[in-house]
Write a protein that holds these residues in place. Structure first.
Motif, PDB file in Angstrom:
ATOM      1  N   ALA A 115       0.803  -1.215   0.000  1.00  0.00           N
ATOM      2  CA  ALA A 115       0.000   0.000   0.000  1.00  0.00           C
ATOM      3  C   ALA A 115       0.838   1.267   0.000  1.00  0.00           C
ATOM      4  N   VAL A 116       2.155   1.123   0.007  1.00  0.00           N
ATOM      5  CA  VAL A 116       3.017   2.289  -0.221  1.00  0.00           C
ATOM      6  C   VAL A 116       2.647   2.943  -1.554  1.00  0.00           C
ATOM      7  N   GLY A 117       2.132   2.142  -2.479  1.00  0.00           N
ATOM      8  CA  GLY A 117       1.668   2.698  -3.746  1.00  0.00           C
ATOM      9  C   GLY A 117       0.585   3.740  -3.544  1.00  0.00           C
ATOM     10  N   SER A 118      -0.279   3.543  -2.547  1.00  0.00           N
ATOM     11  CA  SER A 118      -1.311   4.532  -2.246  1.00  0.00           C
ATOM     12  C   SER A 118      -0.692   5.831  -1.758  1.00  0.00           C
ATOM     13  N   LEU A 119       0.326   5.718  -0.925  1.00  0.00           N
ATOM     14  CA  LEU A 119       1.001   6.908  -0.412  1.00  0.00           C
ATOM     15  C   LEU A 119       1.671   7.669  -1.544  1.00  0.00           C
ATOM     16  N   LEU A 120       2.337   6.945  -2.428  1.00  0.00           N
ATOM     17  CA  LEU A 120       2.953   7.580  -3.582  1.00  0.00           C
ATOM     18  C   LEU A 120       1.882   8.197  -4.481  1.00  0.00           C
ATOM     19  N   GLY A 121       0.773   7.478  -4.666  1.00  0.00           N
ATOM     20  CA  GLY A 121      -0.309   8.003  -5.490  1.00  0.00           C
ATOM     21  C   GLY A 121      -0.879   9.297  -4.942  1.00  0.00           C
ATOM     22  N   ALA A 122      -1.003   9.387  -3.618  1.00  0.00           N
ATOM     23  CA  ALA A 122      -1.527  10.614  -3.014  1.00  0.00           C
ATOM     24  C   ALA A 122      -0.584  11.783  -3.241  1.00  0.00           C
ATOM     25  N   VAL A 123       0.722  11.501  -3.287  1.00  0.00           N
ATOM     26  CA  VAL A 123       1.708  12.566  -3.484  1.00  0.00           C
ATOM     27  C   VAL A 123       1.702  13.081  -4.916  1.00  0.00           C
ATOM     28  N   ILE A 124       1.595  12.162  -5.888  1.00  0.00           N
ATOM     29  CA  ILE A 124       1.758  12.567  -7.293  1.00  0.00           C
ATOM     30  C   ILE A 124       0.447  12.810  -8.021  1.00  0.00           C
ATOM     31  N   SER A 125      -0.685  12.365  -7.449  1.00  0.00           N
ATOM     32  CA  SER A 125      -1.943  12.463  -8.190  1.00  0.00           C
ATOM     33  C   SER A 125      -2.354  13.904  -8.459  1.00  0.00           C
ATOM     34  N   GLY A 126      -2.127  14.794  -7.488  1.00  0.00           N
ATOM     35  CA  GLY A 126      -2.458  16.195  -7.720  1.00  0.00           C
ATOM     36  C   GLY A 126      -1.712  16.760  -8.911  1.00  0.00           C
ATOM     37  N   ARG A 127      -0.450  16.389  -9.049  1.00  0.00           N
ATOM     38  CA  ARG A 127       0.350  16.851 -10.186  1.00  0.00           C
ATOM     39  C   ARG A 127      -0.173  16.269 -11.496  1.00  0.00           C
ATOM     40  N   ILE A 128      -0.578  15.000 -11.462  1.00  0.00           N
ATOM     41  CA  ILE A 128      -1.110  14.377 -12.670  1.00  0.00           C
ATOM     42  C   ILE A 128      -2.407  15.051 -13.088  1.00  0.00           C
ATOM     43  N   VAL A 129      -3.281  15.320 -12.110  1.00  0.00           N
ATOM     44  CA  VAL A 129      -4.555  16.002 -12.411  1.00  0.00           C
ATOM     45  C   VAL A 129      -4.285  17.357 -13.062  1.00  0.00           C
ATOM     46  N   ARG A 130      -3.344  18.109 -12.500  1.00  0.00           N
ATOM     47  CA  ARG A 130      -3.034  19.430 -13.057  1.00  0.00           C
ATOM     48  C   ARG A 130      -2.371  19.328 -14.428  1.00  0.00           C
ATOM     49  N   ALA A 131      -1.628  18.262 -14.664  1.00  0.00           N
ATOM     50  CA  ALA A 131      -0.892  18.132 -15.922  1.00  0.00           C
ATOM     51  C   ALA A 131      -1.779  17.682 -17.076  1.00  0.00           C
ATOM     52  N   ILE A 132      -2.646  16.704 -16.859  1.00  0.00           N
ATOM     53  CA  ILE A 132      -3.419  16.144 -17.975  1.00  0.00           C
ATOM     54  C   ILE A 132      -4.899  16.482 -17.883  1.00  0.00           C
ATOM     55  N   GLY A 133      -5.334  17.042 -16.763  1.00  0.00           N
ATOM     56  CA  GLY A 133      -6.745  17.387 -16.597  1.00  0.00           C
ATOM     57  C   GLY A 133      -7.461  16.396 -15.701  1.00  0.00           C
ATOM     58  N   VAL A 134      -8.514  16.868 -15.033  1.00  0.00           N
ATOM     59  CA  VAL A 134      -9.199  16.046 -14.052  1.00  0.00           C
ATOM     60  C   VAL A 134      -9.924  14.865 -14.692  1.00  0.00           C
ATOM     61  N   GLY A 135     -10.526  15.067 -15.872  1.00  0.00           N
ATOM     62  CA  GLY A 135     -11.258  13.981 -16.523  1.00  0.00           C
ATOM     63  C   GLY A 135     -10.367  12.853 -17.005  1.00  0.00           C
ATOM     64  N   PRO A 136      -9.310  13.137 -17.790  1.00  0.00           N
ATOM     65  CA  PRO A 136      -8.401  12.072 -18.202  1.00  0.00           C
ATOM     66  C   PRO A 136      -7.748  11.353 -17.021  1.00  0.00           C
ATOM     67  N   ALA A 137      -7.410  12.113 -15.963  1.00  0.00           N
ATOM     68  CA  ALA A 137      -6.815  11.482 -14.783  1.00  0.00           C
ATOM     69  C   ALA A 137      -7.796  10.503 -14.140  1.00  0.00           C
ATOM     70  N   LEU A 138      -9.068  10.883 -14.087  1.00  0.00           N
ATOM     71  CA  LEU A 138     -10.089  10.008 -13.526  1.00  0.00           C
ATOM     72  C   LEU A 138     -10.194   8.718 -14.331  1.00  0.00           C
ATOM     73  N   ALA A 139     -10.158   8.832 -15.651  1.00  0.00           N
ATOM     74  CA  ALA A 139     -10.268   7.646 -16.510  1.00  0.00           C
ATOM     75  C   ALA A 139      -9.083   6.704 -16.316  1.00  0.00           C
ATOM     76  N   ILE A 140      -7.880   7.276 -16.197  1.00  0.00           N
ATOM     77  CA  ILE A 140      -6.700   6.439 -15.964  1.00  0.00           C
ATOM     78  C   ILE A 140      -6.831   5.708 -14.631  1.00  0.00           C
ATOM     79  N   GLY A 141      -7.277   6.426 -13.597  1.00  0.00           N
ATOM     80  CA  GLY A 141      -7.452   5.796 -12.294  1.00  0.00           C
ATOM     81  C   GLY A 141      -8.490   4.694 -12.310  1.00  0.00           C
TER      82      GLY A 141
END
Length: 420
Positions: free
Chosen positions: A274-300
């Motif tokens: 579950a360290v992956g969850s911790l890493l995901g929480a750190v980088i997900s905001g950057r991913i959302v800002r980089a590619i947009g909230v909708g595409p990020a949601l689809a990838i998730g």
């Protein structure tokens, strides 16, 4: 460097929201409570398996009992919370009641009177109180952050959830090994008390209570039905919830009963993965800002359930089994944080304050309401076709949730809409 200088340096590097006292107290309470929930998430089924010796069908009924309140009570709870107001006080009362309920299980075990029926009653009651807490929490959250802070705030609360994913199962497995599964549940009771204490120390300005009238109970459902964004997001996450809860109902029984893993080892490998969850929480905001909230949601929506397929693939020597569990938890943890942060931020932006608890209740009715059905289906499927085949079926079916997003406006939504 002096100690005060070190603390000032650390404070300066902390996220801006955590430098705001009210949000910091709110976040601290949520973090502790989520940690306790993760201990219970492992300890409750282990109590059923190791102490009460239940099978797959009974495990399905146990999960069903804990998740059924979301289906029964989310709509009326949302309407009641919007009409009543005073959401923070409701959340404090729910925390105190949940602490008492969870403490009743180790007490019954200590006196030798713990039964499967009591487990089911307690998880049902705790689930009912969680409905009241969560529909109020949606409004309290936006009372503490501005719209520009929605992604940052969701990243921090999802980071807490990620921390709980990492530490909770490991601590739960260790407590079960050292004590017993029911006694480990004391940690969750204490966490609810800590959450109530932190909530009592804040005083945000909440939206006013709504006026009564006809249609209050279904106002949230009608709002979702009129919103192409929310309809697609709800269909996606509800599909994932249905099948991942069928999966989760069986995974402990599969790991302990068929693969022969002990509780402590299972908790440690799930926690490490579950360290992956911790890493995901750190980088997900950057991913959302980089590619947009909708595409990020689809990838998730694909990256969360997809890696679960590795669990029924597990076999052979114990190190290979543990590696499959670790990689599955790590990759799924990355995906679920991206899905949660993107979906949570989109909901916070789209739902108006006047309807927030009612829409949240309606959303929970469907998204959480399918979970007891998934748990029950998982138990019956495991009994009918075997645990490994049932896990395969559930993991593959969960990945189909992304299909809801393809014809919708979600994939074209890069920036958060403005509503309130």
């Amino acid at each position: 460097m002096s100690t005060p200088t070190v603390f000032r340096t650390l404070a300066a590097r902390a996220p801006a929201l955590l430098r705001e006292r009210q949000f910091r107290r709110y976040w601290t309470g949520q973090t502790v409570s989520l940690f306790g929930d993760e201990v219970s998430y492992l300890a409750v089924p282990l109590a059923a398996v190791l102490v009460l010796h239940v099978g797959a069908t009974a495990m399905g009924w146990l999960r069903f009992a804990g998740l059924l309140p979301a289906l029964l009570f989310s709509l009326p709870a949302g309407a009641w919370a919007d009409r009543r107001g005073r959401r923070r006080q409701t959340m404090i009362a729910a925390d105190l009641a949940r602490a008492a309920l969870m403490a009743s299980l180790p007490l019954a075990y200590a006196f030798g009177v713990l039964t499967f029926a009591q487990l089911c009653v307690v998880v049902f009651a705790v689930g009912t109180l969680a409905v009241a807490f969560d529909v109020c929490n949606a409004t309290l959250f936006v009372s503490l952050v501005t719209p520009e802070q929605y992604v940052a705030g969701n990243s921090l609360t999802s980071g807490s959830r990620a921390f709980a994913f990492v530490a909770g199962p490991s601590a739960g497995g260790l407590l079960v090994q050292l004590l017993a599964a029911p006694l480990a549940l004391l940690a969750d009771a204490v966490s609810y008390l800590a959450s109530a204490w932190q909530l009592a120390r804040i005083a945000p300005v909440e939206p006013p209570a709504s006026e009564g009238g006809k249609g209050q109970l279904t106002a949230g459902l009608r709002f979702i039905a009129r919103s192409p964004l929310l309809r697609a997001v709800l269909g996606c996450v509800a599909t994932i919830s249905l099948f991942t809860f069928a999966f989760n109902t069986l995974v402990v029984l599969y790991a302990v009963g068929e693969l022969g893993l002990d509780a402590g080892l299972l908790g440690l490998v799930i926690g490490a993965g579950a360290v992956g969850s911790l890493l995901g929480a750190v980088i997900s905001g950057r991913i959302v800002r980089a590619i947009g909230v909708g595409p990020a949601l689809a990838i998730g929506a694909v990256a969360f359930p997809g890696p679960l397929i590795l669990v029924p693939l597990a076999g052979g020597p114990t190190p290979l089994i543990l590696a499959a569990f670790f990689v599955s938890e790590f990759a799924a943890g990355l995906g679920v944080m991206l899905l949660d942060i993107a979906a949570g931020s989109l909901q916070a932006a789209v739902i108006p304050n006047a309807l927030r608890a009612r829409v949240t209740g309606a959303f929970r009715t469907v998204n959480y309401g399918v979970r007891p059905l998934g748990a029950l289906a998982g138990g019956f499927l495991g009994s009918a076709i075997g645990l490994r085949a049932a896990l395969w079926t559930a993991a593959l079916a969960a990945t189909l949730g992304v299909l809801w997003l393809l014809p919708s406006p979600v994939l074209r939504t890069r920036d958060l809409p403005t509503t309130n």
